[in-house]
Scaffold this active site. Sequence first.
Site, PDB file in Angstrom:
ATOM      1  N   ASN A 162       0.792  -1.235   0.000  1.00 17.29           N
ATOM      2  CA  ASN A 162       0.000   0.000   0.000  1.00 17.29           C
ATOM      3  C   ASN A 162       0.822   1.282   0.000  1.00 17.29           C
ATOM      4  O   ASN A 162       0.353   2.315  -0.470  1.00 17.29           O
ATOM      5  CB  ASN A 162      -1.017  -0.001   1.150  1.00 17.29           C
ATOM      6  CG  ASN A 162      -0.377  -0.215   2.503  1.00 17.29           C
ATOM      7  OD1 ASN A 162       0.744  -0.704   2.626  1.00 17.29           O
ATOM      8  ND2 ASN A 162      -1.098   0.149   3.556  1.00 17.29           N
ATOM      9  N   GLU A 261       4.684  -4.171  12.455  1.00 12.84           N
ATOM     10  CA  GLU A 261       3.656  -3.146  12.288  1.00 12.84           C
ATOM     11  C   GLU A 261       2.488  -3.857  11.622  1.00 12.84           C
ATOM     12  O   GLU A 261       2.519  -4.159  10.436  1.00 12.84           O
ATOM     13  CB  GLU A 261       4.194  -2.000  11.437  1.00 12.84           C
ATOM     14  CG  GLU A 261       3.379  -0.727  11.574  1.00 12.84           C
ATOM     15  CD  GLU A 261       2.300  -0.629  10.525  1.00 12.84           C
ATOM     16  OE1 GLU A 261       1.129  -0.950  10.865  1.00 12.84           O
ATOM     17  OE2 GLU A 261       2.599  -0.246   9.397  1.00 12.84           O
ATOM     18  N   CYS A 295      -3.240   1.131   7.172  1.00  9.67           N
ATOM     19  CA  CYS A 295      -3.486   0.566   8.504  1.00  9.67           C
ATOM     20  C   CYS A 295      -3.899   1.639   9.495  1.00  9.67           C
ATOM     21  O   CYS A 295      -4.495   1.343  10.525  1.00  9.67           O
ATOM     22  CB  CYS A 295      -2.250  -0.183   8.994  1.00  9.67           C
ATOM     23  SG  CYS A 295      -0.756   0.820   8.967  1.00  9.67           S
ATOM     24  N   GLU A 469       8.917   2.590  14.403  1.00  9.46           N
ATOM     25  CA  GLU A 469       9.646   3.019  13.224  1.00  9.46           C
ATOM     26  C   GLU A 469       9.593   4.535  13.168  1.00  9.46           C
ATOM     27  O   GLU A 469       8.537   5.137  13.348  1.00  9.46           O
ATOM     28  CB  GLU A 469       9.038   2.416  11.955  1.00  9.46           C
ATOM     29  CG  GLU A 469       9.177   0.898  11.903  1.00  9.46           C
ATOM     30  CD  GLU A 469       8.584   0.277  10.649  1.00  9.46           C
ATOM     31  OE1 GLU A 469       9.218  -0.648  10.115  1.00  9.46           O
ATOM     32  OE2 GLU A 469       7.494   0.709  10.228  1.00  9.46           O
TER      33      GLU A 469
END
Length: 488
Positions: A162, A261, A295, A469
């Site tokens: 994505n 993640e 997300c 991150e």
Amino acid sequence: MALKPHEQELLDRVQTGLGIGGEWQPSATGATFDVHDPATGEVVKTIADATVEDAVRALDAAVAAQEAWAATSSRERSNILRRTFDLLTERKEDFALLMSIEMGKPIQEARGEVVYGGEFLRWFSEEAVRVQGDYRQNPEGTGNILVSHLPVGPCYFITPWNFPLAMATRKIAPALAAGCTVVIKPAALTPLTTIFFAQLLEEAGLPAGVVNVVPTSKSSAQSSALLSDTRLRKLSFTGSTPVGVKLLEASAQNVLRTSMELGGNAPFIVFEDADLDRAVEGALVAKFRNIGQACTAANRVIVHESVADEFARRIGERVAAMKIGRGAEEGNDIGALVDDKAVTNTARLVADAVDTGANIVTGGDAIDGPGNFFQPTVVDHLSPQSAIMREEIFGPVLGIIRFSTEDEAVEIANNTEYGLMSYVFTENIHRGHRMIERLETGMMGLNSGLASNAAAPFGGVKQSGLGREGGFEGIHEFLSTKYTMLPR
């Protein structure tokens, strides 16, 4: 629909082979797979399909390069990352167009991703020279404590489709800054941007073998082989929670450092005192950015009953006016979903919402091909039993559920196994601070529909993942802490 000449010229510059040890080469068996434009269904590129043997050779290259790369000065690592940032900035239009072609996102959003993805290169070029240790006397006075931070070692990265550029830079930049080498497996749906980025790293002077790229249509077999190899020391994965759980189980066998993640089910809470204009703008960004395929996307829009009708009316009007079309064409707001499965799943969730009592404000239907298009949609009066309340939508659908009290809003928001992102709109600063403490998410946007930033720690709690991150925290995911006792 044939590719335009400038699109074909760009695609011709993208390597078709695997990037292993500084060379672009075919797979061991000569196998290939096709990459499609989701807006047309047409094949835009055929590239090498890595085998398990290829993946192991990529790890061989990363292991061989590890010692020299770790010994490279932090200033040189910083300079390479900065040169890569400068080159990426110069070629913003190329990367934006490539992402739009292979992933479907609107070109203006792709340009935004280039800026966002590039910031990880700039941020970690600056962090590379700022890794700190510690030196202090022990309490007994018998010696000194020396604490140093060293590269974890060879890393394996699995990135999603994505955000093809940002997910690569968000992992690669801190790893290189810390002195780690990399094997990266981009998503089979969108491998071209990662390949093109690896070519940019080469141009910036990155030594051979430091970053190796192995796209494959056989992800499970490749990952199993690498995770069972004792030379690998770190796994970073972005994707679904079920896959993340399997990877964590496999990583446990060699006690790998992991960053995960995973899935999200972000609540977007609009209180009765919210600035509705600001809330509507925030919801449009939080929900429809990347065609809802994020997300962090606002999944459950939780609106106070006193303002819900007006909120639904305003946002319905804005969504109904969105322009749908091929992402690579200027002026479109909603591009194609990544594949036909995404369209089918989006239609299923909308149908379930209606079956459980919701009404459609606007949209609600798939669009006949070619391409994987779904109308941008608003559904109101979601039931707590709706599948949207439990599952990630990953499509252009905004669902509204109503609440009456603050405690009820918090209960709805926290009633999920996920805990990645949340959004809160209120003019009451005290309520805003309460939400920071009460909402079970790793990140929150307070009166903002966009929170991602390279200088901030990105990550979730509960089943949304492990580690962070970006930010000061990001580089430490790739460093091990070593204590040395120095007797007096």
